[in-house]
Design a protein around this motif. Structure first.
Motif, mmCIF file in Angstrom:
data_model
loop_
_atom_site.group_PDB
_atom_site.id
_atom_site.type_symbol
_atom_site.label_atom_id
_atom_site.label_comp_id
_atom_site.label_asym_id
_atom_site.label_seq_id
_atom_site.Cartn_x
_atom_site.Cartn_y
_atom_site.Cartn_z
ATOM 1 N N GLU A 123 -7.887 -7.149 5.934
ATOM 2 C CA GLU A 123 -8.543 -7.568 6.999
ATOM 3 C C GLU A 123 -9.796 -6.351 7.163
ATOM 4 N N SER A 124 -9.802 -5.329 6.559
ATOM 5 C CA SER A 124 -10.874 -4.231 6.436
ATOM 6 C C SER A 124 -11.750 -4.189 5.552
ATOM 7 N N THR A 125 -11.827 -5.352 4.444
ATOM 8 C CA THR A 125 -12.761 -5.633 3.492
ATOM 9 C C THR A 125 -12.955 -6.941 3.202
ATOM 10 N N PRO A 126 -14.480 -7.257 2.769
ATOM 11 C CA PRO A 126 -14.668 -8.605 2.523
ATOM 12 C C PRO A 126 -14.193 -9.177 1.026
ATOM 13 N N GLY A 127 -13.993 -8.224 0.404
ATOM 14 C CA GLY A 127 -13.725 -8.413 -0.888
ATOM 15 C C GLY A 127 -12.188 -8.721 -1.141
ATOM 16 N N THR A 128 -11.583 -8.643 -2.507
ATOM 17 C CA THR A 128 -10.260 -8.948 -2.520
ATOM 18 C C THR A 128 -9.265 -7.584 -2.785
ATOM 19 N N VAL A 129 -8.145 -7.827 -2.654
ATOM 20 C CA VAL A 129 -6.926 -6.734 -2.678
ATOM 21 C C VAL A 129 -6.151 -7.084 -3.498
ATOM 22 N N ALA A 130 -5.816 -6.146 -4.460
ATOM 23 C CA ALA A 130 -4.541 -6.135 -5.194
ATOM 24 C C ALA A 130 -3.333 -5.208 -4.795
ATOM 25 N N VAL A 131 -2.139 -5.560 -4.990
ATOM 26 C CA VAL A 131 -1.285 -4.614 -4.658
ATOM 27 C C VAL A 131 -0.318 -4.241 -5.704
ATOM 28 N N ILE A 132 -0.232 -2.768 -6.079
ATOM 29 C CA ILE A 132 0.542 -2.338 -6.929
ATOM 30 C C ILE A 132 2.000 -2.108 -6.262
ATOM 31 N N HIS A 133 2.943 -2.925 -6.524
ATOM 32 C CA HIS A 133 4.400 -2.721 -5.709
ATOM 33 C C HIS A 133 5.429 -2.275 -6.574
ATOM 34 N N LEU A 134 5.814 -1.040 -6.245
ATOM 35 C CA LEU A 134 6.879 -0.388 -6.862
ATOM 36 C C LEU A 134 8.058 -0.516 -6.144
ATOM 37 N N ASP A 135 9.059 -1.308 -6.775
ATOM 38 C CA ASP A 135 10.420 -1.696 -6.027
ATOM 39 C C ASP A 135 11.429 -2.045 -6.952
ATOM 40 N N ALA A 136 12.659 -1.855 -6.529
ATOM 41 C CA ALA A 136 13.583 -2.417 -7.506
ATOM 42 C C ALA A 136 13.921 -3.736 -7.216
ATOM 43 N N HIS A 137 13.368 -4.233 -6.195
ATOM 44 C CA HIS A 137 13.704 -5.693 -5.814
ATOM 45 C C HIS A 137 12.266 -6.463 -5.727
ATOM 46 N N LEU A 138 12.200 -7.659 -5.991
ATOM 47 C CA LEU A 138 10.698 -8.473 -5.774
ATOM 48 C C LEU A 138 10.279 -8.620 -4.581
ATOM 49 N N ASP A 139 11.182 -8.734 -3.681
ATOM 50 C CA ASP A 139 10.656 -8.958 -2.122
ATOM 51 C C ASP A 139 9.756 -9.977 -1.878
ATOM 52 N N LEU A 140 10.123 -11.041 -2.577
ATOM 53 C CA LEU A 140 9.417 -12.493 -2.688
ATOM 54 C C LEU A 140 10.347 -13.637 -1.815
ATOM 55 N N LEU A 141 11.270 -13.311 -1.013
ATOM 56 C CA LEU A 141 12.197 -14.224 -0.261
ATOM 57 C C LEU A 141 11.477 -14.969 0.465
ATOM 58 N N ASP A 142 11.261 -16.337 0.768
ATOM 59 C CA ASP A 142 10.545 -16.939 1.763
ATOM 60 C C ASP A 142 11.022 -16.917 3.108
ATOM 61 N N GLU A 143 12.035 -17.425 3.179
ATOM 62 C CA GLU A 143 12.884 -17.213 4.546
ATOM 63 C C GLU A 143 14.168 -17.800 4.301
ATOM 64 N N ASN A 144 15.274 -17.211 5.264
ATOM 65 C CA ASN A 144 16.427 -17.628 5.188
ATOM 66 C C ASN A 144 17.082 -17.550 6.540
ATOM 67 N N GLU A 145 18.207 -17.918 7.071
ATOM 68 C CA GLU A 145 18.870 -17.910 8.464
ATOM 69 C C GLU A 145 19.079 -16.340 8.756
ATOM 70 N N GLN A 146 19.631 -15.459 7.894
ATOM 71 C CA GLN A 146 19.948 -14.036 8.111
ATOM 72 C C GLN A 146 19.012 -13.371 8.335
ATOM 73 N N GLN A 147 17.636 -13.657 7.624
ATOM 74 C CA GLN A 147 16.728 -12.403 7.237
ATOM 75 C C GLN A 147 15.335 -13.197 8.127
ATOM 76 N N GLY A 148 15.228 -14.481 8.099
ATOM 77 C CA GLY A 148 14.068 -14.890 8.691
ATOM 78 C C GLY A 148 12.771 -14.927 7.612
ATOM 79 N N ARG A 149 11.567 -14.681 7.871
ATOM 80 C CA ARG A 149 10.463 -14.618 7.095
ATOM 81 C C ARG A 149 9.867 -13.398 7.029
ATOM 82 N N TYR A 150 10.070 -12.398 7.700
ATOM 83 C CA TYR A 150 9.511 -11.259 7.691
ATOM 84 C C TYR A 150 10.466 -9.922 7.472
ATOM 85 N N SER A 151 11.379 -9.932 6.902
ATOM 86 C CA SER A 151 12.420 -9.068 6.692
ATOM 87 C C SER A 151 11.969 -8.112 5.623
#
Length: 308
Positions: A123-151
């Motif tokens: 939101e602070s740039t008019p251009g595009t943003v890339a994410v370099i994501h270092l993580d053991a997990h993918l963190d791409l879960l969309d939604e589920n009952e236990q975790q919701g959408r923003y876990s």
């Protein structure tokens, strides 16, 4: 010469804490205590500044380190019972820091904070943003009952939905073991690149960093999102989850040194003092931040063997 983003120069950094782990619905809670422990470890490092400089033994170079190179902006307003309010406060902290002409370093807290960090930068740039994501997990879960959408399992998924985040220019590093088939399907459809830990071990950090920089060069701004569990638990026992086979502390530090000059914000998450051993992980996290600042801030003399 391999394409890469332009280095960011003559920068100043602001440290922000987000002592929140209310979205850590799996693994071990406790990362709310991390900002304080990382700050304590930072004091050990920063006492080595002299006359506006600090000496990096890794590359035998003196680096500028004036008093205002790194300032502590305190904690963003976290609300233990209100995930939405906390996410918005973290977003605002990142955006306000950027508006002030400084580079934010957001300390979690759990990995739900990847999303507001990406949103604050996007939101602070008019251009595009890339994410370099270092993580053991993918963190791409969309939604589920236990975790919701923003876990802490959905940070990268929610970031990928931001209008000017360029998923095809983003990359995930150091993932390993098992994950949801639905996350694989999303990753392939979105064109999100993945370099697992096993590949980093085979190819080495110098080659991987050059590859990553060429990949994110398609975007205008870059977020470095660092979940501490990308590092092997032998080196970082204080994490929200333990996944063997991860990066060594040397590999993690070397990647940060090489990537820091080309990134516009950092979020570091999932350090857990409740599972740590004598603050080893908090200390490593503090060194990751220090190298991000030293190697990503003011220009130092060029030298043989430096990250390039």
């Amino acid at each position: 010469m391999t394409a890469r983003p332009l280095p960011r120069t003559d920068r100043r950094f602001t440290l922000l804490g987000a002592p929140y782990d209310g979205a850590a619905t799996l693994g071990w809670p406790g990362s709310r205590y991390a900002p304080a422990r990382i700050r304590a470890a930072m004091a050990w490092i920063l006492q080595r500044r002299e006359d506006g400089q600090i000496y990096c033994l890794d590359h035998a170079t003196l680096h500028p380190f004036p008093e205002d190179l790194l300032v502590d902006g305190g904690d963003v307003h976290t609300v233990g019972h209100d995930l939405d309010a906390t996410l918005d406060a973290a977003r605002a902290g990142v955006a306000d820091t950027l508006a002030a002409g400084r580079t934010p370093v957001l300390l979690g807290g759990d990995d739900c904070l990847l999303y507001p960090a990406a949103r604050g930068l996007a939101e602070s740039t008019p251009g595009t943003v890339a994410v370099i994501h270092l993580d053991a997990h993918l963190d791409l879960l969309d939604e589920n009952e236990q975790q919701g959408r923003y876990s802490h399992s959905s940070g990268m998924r929610r970031a990928s939905e931001l209008a000017n985040v360029d998923v095809s220019a983003s990359v995930q590093l150091a993932s390993r073991h098992f994950n949801f088939p639905s996350s694989l399907a999303f990753r392939e459809k979105a064109g999100l690149r993945n370099i697992p830990a096993a590949e980093i071990h085979r190819r080495g950090t110098e080659a991987v960093a050059a590859d990553v920089l060429a990949h994110v060069a398609a975007a205008d701004r870059v977020l470095l999102a660092f979940d501490i569990d990308c590092i092997d638990p032998a080196h970082a026992p204080g994490a929200g989850a333990h996944e063997p086979g991860g990066l060594t502390s040397h590999q993690a530090l070397d990647l940060v040194q090489r990537l820091a000059p080309y990134t516009d914000a950092m979020v570091l998450t999932e350090v857990n003092p409740l599972t740590d051993a004598n603050d080893r992980t908090a200390n490593l996290a503090a060194y990751l931040v220090a190298h991000f600042v030293v190697h990503g801030g003011l220009a130092a003399p060029s030298h043989e063997g430096a990250p390039a």
